[in-house]
Design an enzyme around this catalytic site. Structure first.
Site, PDB file in Angstrom:
ATOM      1  N   ASP A  60       0.829  -1.202   0.000  1.00 11.95           N
ATOM      2  CA  ASP A  60       0.000   0.000   0.000  1.00 11.95           C
ATOM      3  C   ASP A  60       0.864   1.253   0.000  1.00 11.95           C
ATOM      4  O   ASP A  60       2.011   1.253   0.473  1.00 11.95           O
ATOM      5  CB  ASP A  60      -0.958   0.009   1.191  1.00 11.95           C
TER       6      ASP A  60
ATOM      7  N   GLU B 222       0.166  -1.003   5.932  1.00  8.53           N
ATOM      8  CA  GLU B 222       1.238  -0.355   6.688  1.00  8.53           C
ATOM      9  C   GLU B 222       1.025   1.149   6.766  1.00  8.53           C
ATOM     10  O   GLU B 222       1.315   1.768   7.793  1.00  8.53           O
ATOM     11  CB  GLU B 222       2.593  -0.657   6.037  1.00  8.53           C
TER      12      GLU B 222
END
Length: 383
Positions: free
Chosen positions: A68, A133
């Site tokens: 991400d 994250e």
């Protein structure tokens, strides 16, 4: 172009804004499956996670990272589309170029190269990859770590591919991180007219001296390996927008990045004692996003430093500076954790970029590391 560069570009073209993965992990899993990894998707909620492992014995070496990325920000401020990888003058541009799709690509291609030359390597190689994250970090690496703990799966050594380098590739590796404690503070006052302050209670005025003490406080001296604890206000809001109304409430967000000399209880008590000493009427919610961790000099840090120096000719600096990383969820599994990645100068900025030469250098560093730790079936745990 090298395979690491090509894979980086393929990953950059996927608009994986947290918690979306947009097929990045499927792409990685397909490549790992071709070289003998057992692939295990571990989705939780809207978060995509991947646990992949090659080998059944120990020691277990794990590459960790995230697919991400943060939002791109205003597209008009980018020199090119942030989700169309652009190569200009030896530099690759795109959201996630440094944080951390180039690191993922270098990991995967290093594993491919290592397995091709050492198919009967010692121990196991694993990948722990998440799409959470940059977000709340609740259903990502933390949840996967819980699954591994419940199953009794152990990680001996973990390299997180976060952009750890400061000026040049490999100049710095992270061997730990400070803890992160955040507070959501509401200061209660009494709304009124600015001309009649005796009939109101201004929460801005009440908080100001307490905030000054919190900001100016010297929390500790840190340690040999950790910077001192710091206090920062990130948001402060009060008022109706009208110039003649005393607000009845103030909301603030703050964060403490703390060294291991502190405890959560001591930090919370100190903040609340200071608020009360200044007569602040308040409500306070606490959030812990990570406790400090540190990897003492040992097998992994020695091997990583040697693998880097083999490429750059210079041993890296060992550091615990910066924000948090998913290493905070992996270290409690008993793993030695080190972060090694590209230069961090452009992360989360417009025109995020990475030097092509740095991706290739990182690929070689990871190859060197795998060779030092797992090349020989009879190899001991010393690099």
């Amino acid at each position: 172009m090298s395979q690491a560069i090509d894979l980086t570009r393929d990953l950059l073209a996927r608009r994986s804004i947290t918690p979306a993965d947009e097929g990045c992990q499927e792409l990685i899993a397909a490549r790992l499956a071709q070289i003998g990894f057992v692939i295990e998707p571990l989705p939780f909620g809207n978060v995509t996670n991947l646990w992949a492992r090659r080998g059944r014995s120990g020691p277990v070496f794990c590459f960790a990272g995230h697919t991400d990325v943060v939002p791109s920000g205003p597209h008009e401020e980018w020199h090119s589309d942030p989700f169309v990888p652009a190569l200009r003058d030896g530099v690759l541009y795109g959201r996630g170029a440094a944080d951390m799709k180039s690191g993922l690509a270098a990991m995967v291609t290093a594993a491919e190269e290592f397995v091709a030359t050492h198919p009967a390597h010692a121990g196991s190689i694993a990948f722990l990859i998440t799409s959470d994250e940059e977000g709340p970090s609740i259903d990502g690496t933390q949840r996967v770590a819980e699954v591994l703990r419940m199953r009794g799966e152990h990680i001996d050594w973990c390299v997180v591919g976060e952009p750890s380098s400061e000026v040049s590739i490999g100049d710095t590796i992270k061997v730990g991180r400070r803890g992160s404690l955040s507070g959501r503070l509401t200061v209660h006052g009494v709304q009124g007219h600015v001309a009649y302050p005796q009939l109101a209670d201004n929460p801005i005025h009440t908080l100001a001296p307490a905030l000054a003490e919190l900001v100016s406080r010297k929390w500790d001296e840190g340690t040999e390996h950790f910077q001192p604890t710091t206090f920062q206000v990130s948001n402060l809001n009060a008022g109706t927008g009208a110039p003649n109304v005393i607000p009845g409430e103030l909301k603030a967000r703050f964060n403490l990045r703390y060294s291991p000399v502190q405890t959560l209880t001591r930090l919370k008590t100190t903040v609340e004692d200071i608020l009360r000493s200044h007569g602040v009427r308040y409500t306070l919610e606490w959030y812990v996003s990570g406790e400090p961790f540190y990897t003492a000099p040992g097998v992994l840090s020695t091997a990583v430093a040697a693998a880097v120096a083999e490429v750059t000719g210079v041993p890296p600096k060992l550091s615990t500076a910066g924000g948090t990383s998913d290493g905070r969820f992996i270290a409690p599994l008993g793993a030695e954790v080190v972060e090694l990645g590209v230069v961090s100068a452009t992360i989360h900025k417009v025109n995020e970029c990475v030097r092509v030469a740095d991706i290739e250098a990182l690929h070689r560093m990871y190859c060197n590391l795998l060779r030092r730790l797992l090349a020989h079936p009879t190899k001991s745990r010393s690099p």
